[in-house]
Design an enzyme around this catalytic site. Sequence first.
Site, mmCIF file in Angstrom:
data_model
loop_
_atom_site.group_PDB
_atom_site.id
_atom_site.type_symbol
_atom_site.label_atom_id
_atom_site.label_comp_id
_atom_site.label_asym_id
_atom_site.label_seq_id
_atom_site.Cartn_x
_atom_site.Cartn_y
_atom_site.Cartn_z
ATOM 1 N N ASP A 242 -39.019 8.817 56.336
ATOM 2 C CA ASP A 242 -39.252 10.084 57.020
ATOM 3 C C ASP A 242 -39.760 11.168 56.271
ATOM 4 O OD1 ASP A 242 -37.086 11.072 55.646
ATOM 5 O OD2 ASP A 242 -35.786 11.051 57.158
ATOM 6 N N ASN A 250 -40.566 22.915 61.506
ATOM 7 C CA ASN A 250 -40.204 23.244 62.963
ATOM 8 C C ASN A 250 -39.814 24.863 62.802
ATOM 9 O OD1 ASN A 250 -41.238 20.946 64.319
ATOM 10 N ND2 ASN A 250 -39.189 19.952 64.272
ATOM 11 N N HIS A 255 -42.802 24.139 66.606
ATOM 12 C CA HIS A 255 -43.078 22.919 66.859
ATOM 13 C C HIS A 255 -44.534 22.337 66.913
ATOM 14 C CE1 HIS A 255 -38.658 22.048 67.372
ATOM 15 N NE2 HIS A 255 -38.541 23.352 67.623
ATOM 16 N N ASP A 259 -45.686 19.163 65.308
ATOM 17 C CA ASP A 259 -46.416 17.920 66.143
ATOM 18 C C ASP A 259 -47.577 17.838 65.546
ATOM 19 O OD1 ASP A 259 -44.582 17.892 67.855
ATOM 20 O OD2 ASP A 259 -45.609 19.138 69.317
ATOM 21 N N GLU A 285 -38.754 12.409 63.340
ATOM 22 C CA GLU A 285 -39.735 12.555 62.169
ATOM 23 C C GLU A 285 -39.414 11.045 61.342
ATOM 24 O OE1 GLU A 285 -36.144 14.519 60.410
ATOM 25 O OE2 GLU A 285 -37.103 14.203 62.280
#
Length: 361
Positions: A242, A250, A255, A259, A285
């Site tokens: 991760d 974020n 966000h 993304d 993630e």
Amino acid sequence: MAKLVKSPQMLISLFGFIMLNIAIMSSAYLCSLQLNTIFWALSISISITLLSYFIVKYIIRISVIEPMIRSERRSQSFRDIIENSLNEIFIFDKESLHFTYINRGARLNTGYSLSEMKKMTPLDIKPEFTKERFLQTISPLLKGEKEQITIETTHRRKDGTDYDVDIRLQLMDVDGEEKFVAIINDITERNQALKAKEKFFKISIHDYLTKIYNRKRFDELYKQEFERAIRYGVSLSLVLFDIDDFKQINDNCGHNVGDTVLQGLADYVRKNLRDSDIFARWGGEEFVILMPHADLDLAKQKSEQLRVGIEALSFVDANSVTCSFGVVEVLKDDTIITAFKRADEALYQAKHAGKNTVRSI
């Protein structure tokens, strides 16, 4: 048909005339006999003539006329079936390839009349075919190697629109001459349905953001590969990783930036895996890689390469990111759940070892 019916009638008349002459000649011979004897002789002769006439007429009607009428009706029935078939039916010349007949279904779907079609060949309605390719396609029929061939192609209507077709083509005797007969199904709707089904299936197994496999699809493939590895004793490794401190990205960058990071990272990893590797977004993630025919050393080596490559990536507004990796090789006494739990534990150790590292169990 009128000529056929007329011939038996002429035969019957001729037969009756001969019989009548025989009767007259017999009567003349009997002139020296008594009058009543002649009368009865004539009566018998005429009766025989009339009886013969009706017998022969009946026999000819039963054995010749009625079978011909039934045959004609069957032929007309077959012609009606062909003409009104929902399938498109094309007949074209073996040498020139010019159409000699198309049925009602073909005329309606293509938009051409029969007179127009008779000036055309299959190449005029097949935009995908050159003459050389078409001749190559039908050569097994011409050489007698096959009785029928099946082709999926595209036809073009008179108005320029295309539609998908399935063609069954064979050589047949048509009015005493060998010609090509093509029976065609319009499969446009079928193909559209298949494409829609494929599209929805593809959507259902991929993550909407990163376009890699989603968790559901990974579970299906993981089960298949796990069972194969245990059954045949081949190596299988599992990598769970991760993004370190992704929440801060974020929170600090938004966000949308998060993304973008997920998309860019997934694209990089996907391009740097083997074709046989299975890559999926596990959630948020977190990502997972399944590596068939890869032992622990190979899986650790690949994970380290990915870790270094990810750290070198640059993202707009997020600069660089790092990832932590947990790696395991499936053992003989593992289950699907225990192997994944060990990978999760290895990832946990990587986090507690300072992140941006690879750990294995």
